[in-house]
Design an enzyme around this catalytic site. Structure first.
Site, mmCIF file in Angstrom:
data_model
loop_
_atom_site.group_PDB
_atom_site.id
_atom_site.type_symbol
_atom_site.label_atom_id
_atom_site.label_comp_id
_atom_site.label_asym_id
_atom_site.label_seq_id
_atom_site.Cartn_x
_atom_site.Cartn_y
_atom_site.Cartn_z
ATOM 1 N N GLU A 121 54.583 -59.120 5.357
ATOM 2 C CA GLU A 121 54.270 -60.153 4.358
ATOM 3 C C GLU A 121 53.084 -59.717 3.514
ATOM 4 O OE1 GLU A 121 52.771 -63.873 6.150
ATOM 5 O OE2 GLU A 121 52.866 -62.788 8.057
ATOM 6 N N LYS A 123 49.529 -59.514 1.721
ATOM 7 C CA LYS A 123 48.177 -59.903 2.141
ATOM 8 C C LYS A 123 47.528 -60.636 0.974
ATOM 9 C CE LYS A 123 43.910 -58.085 4.178
ATOM 10 N NZ LYS A 123 43.003 -58.746 3.233
ATOM 11 N N ASP A 125 44.968 -62.579 -1.346
ATOM 12 C CA ASP A 125 43.553 -62.358 -1.601
ATOM 13 C C ASP A 125 42.874 -63.717 -1.770
ATOM 14 O OD1 ASP A 125 41.276 -60.924 -1.911
ATOM 15 O OD2 ASP A 125 41.687 -60.224 -3.934
ATOM 16 N N TYR A 233 49.883 -67.822 8.070
ATOM 17 C CA TYR A 233 50.310 -66.490 8.512
ATOM 18 C C TYR A 233 50.268 -66.308 10.030
ATOM 19 C CZ TYR A 233 45.214 -65.466 8.367
ATOM 20 O OH TYR A 233 43.855 -65.482 8.537
ATOM 21 N N LYS A 321 46.601 -51.412 2.612
ATOM 22 C CA LYS A 321 45.951 -51.872 1.384
ATOM 23 C C LYS A 321 46.481 -51.118 0.159
ATOM 24 C CE LYS A 321 42.858 -54.429 1.627
ATOM 25 N NZ LYS A 321 41.463 -54.319 2.095
ATOM 26 N N CYS A 415 29.204 -53.519 -40.729
ATOM 27 C CA CYS A 415 30.450 -53.046 -40.121
ATOM 28 C C CYS A 415 30.336 -51.555 -39.804
ATOM 29 C CB CYS A 415 31.610 -53.297 -41.074
ATOM 30 S SG CYS A 415 33.171 -52.574 -40.518
ATOM 31 N N CYS A 418 33.008 -49.749 -42.434
ATOM 32 C CA CYS A 418 32.873 -49.743 -43.899
ATOM 33 C C CYS A 418 31.483 -50.109 -44.395
ATOM 34 C CB CYS A 418 33.905 -50.684 -44.523
ATOM 35 S SG CYS A 418 33.565 -52.440 -44.223
ATOM 36 N N CYS A 445 33.873 -58.686 -39.905
ATOM 37 C CA CYS A 445 33.515 -57.891 -41.083
ATOM 38 C C CYS A 445 34.123 -58.559 -42.307
ATOM 39 C CB CYS A 445 34.058 -56.467 -40.925
ATOM 40 S SG CYS A 445 34.124 -55.533 -42.469
ATOM 41 N N CYS A 451 37.880 -52.518 -46.011
ATOM 42 C CA CYS A 451 37.454 -51.909 -44.745
ATOM 43 C C CYS A 451 38.617 -51.093 -44.203
ATOM 44 C CB CYS A 451 37.051 -52.995 -43.748
ATOM 45 S SG CYS A 451 36.690 -52.379 -42.086
#
Length: 785
Positions: A121, A123, A125, A233, A321, A415, A418, A445, A451
């Site tokens: 099954e 794991k 977290d 579990y 893991k 910017c 440009c 910008c 630009c």
């Protein structure tokens, strides 16, 4: 009293069963609204008869007063951690130890040895917890703690919706300790962080931290509002054996109302365990919850007892893991990128580190508000997270490792591409005639298409497959055309000549001719495709389709006022203002005029959609003006009293008071006393009349689309048309085209190479068409192919 008591018991039993079907079996039998009705009935009965309230009632999952601290709980059976495997060799070594520990015959050159059965099954977290039931009633919840001593979180676990307060059925042991993981789904985590941001609260780095932080709240009312879930579990202390296998135990717990993993599986031998690990690894990112590995356990309880324990872990279980999704590294610098809309976005440059099997050197920081939220400085040690194909992101700063020479992150004034000024965006919230201005999270910008970065991104979007679909113009080619000064707006693409591009790097005679041919072929786009290609902020493919289908012509879309656009489905006031502002911009108007001058012929244009003809009412229109203090009811009263916008505008005080209370009457008169408001209202009404949407316009008969309400799925490779074209044709008939097959799917179109979607369609007995039959179907419905 007896009738109330009986009804309370009936409702509790029914709600417990619905909770069980929803959370454990994943087979809800009633809609949410019906569940809410039953729950509210029980709540009302208990409020009227408080002496009948018991701790196992479904209504008692609300939080109680905050605790000053958690008390400690000693685990009768220690909650040990698991040994870890990181490589296939670790798993094979684990299997060897199990086989030897059980004194089973080992394999040799002439054949395999004994095969051990393992449960498999994911794991989860989250946070490991212990739930103690006495005579089937939940009496205590505790954290794992150090494995021997945990914290009493009974009041908090009672708020977790899928933890049964009383076990179902009969036959449970007098004492039963259930162990499992409290976790938060990915969707729940996103909702929680969004809510936290709205209220200015703390956001969480990942679902595990969110679950752990929620479960350890001293105020259980906070826990009750968090989207926590539980998955069982295993078991701890128990007064009588349940089954002779681990999976048998879990199946019995499920029958008693405990949620267990949908991915639980029995494997015969280590090879099947490794297959399971690979399969879950491939599907990991599609799972609705975070996992960090797979847990394998010897399935036989007798074998588990024979193998026993080491000091800190059982010999009969192991966690295989996955590569870490989070790692520590150093933030070397922060650079700024400029996107298609001019957004100046910070990007973290990192000391390269391997995360989830991939070397990461850059990570997104989203915006400067995120930098501030993290408290990030250049030189910091940071936690980087990478989940599947998601762009790596910085989730946390390790403050205790901050160096003395750490530097703050500062947004550039100019910017970086440009040199134009960079300004912070403003958020304008519009409601009831008022505009509230606040600072946005994005810096932009102001150079627009002057630009280079914005121009390149705008062109890349314009030529993309779902936009104008100009084959042969990838990112590199677009950058080259812009850098050479050949393209300074999307319209310039249609003025390119063979002589201009044939000598460019990567181009030759044939590729140049092919590109010019592709540009020529793109000159007849559908209206929706063209609107999407323009790159209007906040207008994606679906909104572009709504604009095209509803208004029917580019001219109407260009002219539409925000108050008119909001009559269209899924177009809110903010998006309506973005659309209107885009078409009001002189530069955008010039680009569109240049495109049409170069020969673009927009297809699929026609009349206003029939459902919008004469679709407005005077009352609804007045409500959309957002007159302060005047809601839908007051707007309708004005419409009933005066019958026209001009009559409302010119109404005297006495007439207005006959329609509305004094405060609202004053508000209406003050609103229209402003020339700006009066002109806006009159312009919007005139446009409704011009478009045919006015309440006095001619009403058209709405003919239902033949596939309205149906969901279709396309799978495999179609040969006579692309899947995008097929999708457009289905949508033109009113169908919704989905990406996955379910019992609600009406039909599946399967081309060559169709895989799991076709298999599932056949399993569900759904209607399936091959491409030839699909083409016939389209022709029968008058759709050209």
């Amino acid at each position: 009293m007896t009738a109330a008591k009986n009804r309370i018991l009936e409702l509790r039993a029914e709600l417990d069963q619905h909770n069980y079907r929803y959370h454990v079996l994943d087979e809800p039998s009633i809609p949410d609204a019906e569940y809410d009705r039953l729950f509210n009935e029980l709540k009302a009965l208990e409020a009227a008869n408080p002496e009948l309230i018991t701790s196992d009632s479904p209504t008692q999952r609300v939080g109680s007063a905050a605790l000053s601290a958690f008390t400690q709980v000693r685990h009768e059976v220690p909650m040990l951690s698991l040994g870890n495997a990181f490589e296939e060799t670790d798993m094979r070594e684990f299997d060897r130890r199990v086989t030897e520990g059980l004194d089973l015959p080992a394999g040799d050159l002439f054949g395999g040895g004994a095969t051990v059965e393992y449960s498999c099954e994911p794991k989860l977290d989250g946070l490991a917890v212990s739930l103690l039931y006495q005579d089937g009633v939940l009496v205590r919840g505790a954290t794992r703690g150090d494995g021997t001593t945990g914290e009493d979180i009974s009041v908090n676990v009672r708020t977790v919706r899928n933890i049964p307060l009383k076990l179902h059925g009969t036959g449970w042991p007098a004492t039963l300790e259930v162990r499992g993981e409290v976790f938060m789904s990915k969707a729940g985590f996103e909702r929680l962080n969004a809510t936290q941001l709205e209220v200015g609260g703390k956001t969480f780095a990942n679902p595990r931290n969110a679950a752990a932080g929620s479960l350890r709240q001293l105020d259980s009312k906070i826990t009750a509002n968090r989207p926590l879930e539980f998955c069982c579990y295993g078991i701890g202390q128990v007064s009588a054996d349940i089954a002779d296998t681990h999976i048998g135990n879990l199946q019995q717990l499920k029958a008693w109302g405990m949620p267990i993993s949908h991915e639980l599986k029995l494997a015969q031998g280590i090879a099947e365990c490794l297959d399971y690990y690979r399969d879950i690894g491939e599907r990991r990112n599609a799972l609705p919850y975070e996992i960090d590995g797979v847990v394998f356990k010897v399935n036989s309880i007798a074998s588990q007892r024979e193998l026993g324990f080491r000091a800190r872990e059982p010999r009969w279980a192991i966690a295989h893991k996955f590569p870490a999704m989070e790692e520590l590294t150093e933030l070397l610098d922060v650079e700024f990128q400029v996107g298609r809309t001019g957004a100046v976005t910070p990007v973290a440059r990192l000391k390269p580190v391997k995360v989830a099997g991939v070397t990461v050197a850059n990570a997104t920081l989203h915006n400067m508000d995120e930098v501030a939220r993290l408290g990030l400085m250049i030189g910091d040690t940071v936690i980087i997270r990478r989940a599947g194909d998601v762009i790596p992101q910085v989730v946390q700063v390790v403050m205790e490792r901050r160096p003395e020479n750490a530097r703050p992150v500062q947004i550039p004034e100019k910017c970086p591409v440009c040199g134009s000024h960079v300004e912070r965006t403003q958020l304008i919230k519009r409601s009831k005639g008022r505009e509230t201005v606040s600072e946005g999270a994005v810096y932009r910008c102001v150079g627009r298409l002057a630009c280079g970065a914005q121009l390149k991104q705008a062109i890349i979007h314009f030529v993309s497959r779902r936009a104008m679909d100009i084959e042969g113009l990838g990112e590199k080619s677009v950058e080259q055309l812009v850098d050479e000064g050949l393209v300074s707006s999307p319209a310039d693409l249609y003025a390119l000549t063979f002589e201009q591009i044939v000598d460019l790097e990567g181009f030759a005679e044939l590729s140049s001719k092919n590109l010019l041919g592709a540009i020529e072929d793109s000159k007849k786009p559908g209206l929706a495709r063209f609107i999407y290609a323009l790159g209007i902020p906040d207008v994606g493919e679906e909104t572009a389709k709504v604009l095209a289908r509803s208004l029917g012509s580019l001219e109407r879309v260009q002219q539409a006022l925000p108050q008119v656009l909001t009559y269209l489905p899924d177009v809110g006031l903010e998006v309506a203002h973005e659309i209107h502002s885009f078409f009001e911009d002189a530069h955008n108007q010039q680009v569109i005029a240049d495109l049409l001058r170069h020969g673009l012929q927009i297809q699929d244009q026609g009349e206003l959609a029939a459902e919008f003809a004469a679709s407005t009412t005077l009352g609804g229109f007045l409500d959309k003006l957002h007159i302060p203090s005047v809601g839908p009811g007051g707007a309708q009263k004005l419409a009933d009293k005066f019958g026209s916008l001009q009559a409302v505008i010119s109404a005297d005080w006495l007439d207005m008071r006959q329609a509305l209370p004094e405060k609202q009457a004053n508000s209406v008169r003050e609103f229209f006393a402003l020339e700006e408001n009066r002109q806006l209202a009159e312009a919007a009404e005139k446009q409704l009349a011009d478009f045919g949407m006015h309440w006095q316009s001619e009403k058209k008969v709405v003919e239902g689309l033949p596939l309205a309400g149906q969901t279709w799925v396309l799978t495999g490779s179609l040969e006579l048309m692309s899947r995008d074209v097929a999708k457009d044709k289905l949508e033109s008939l009113g169908a919704k085209v989905a990406g996955s097959v379910s019992a609600k799917t009406h039909c599946v179109v399967a081309g060559p190479g169709a895989g799991s979607k076709l298999t599932k369609a056949n399993e569900l007995g759904l209607k399936v068409l091959d491409e030839e039959a699909f083409v016939v179907f389209l022709k029968e419905h008058g759709v050209p192919v």
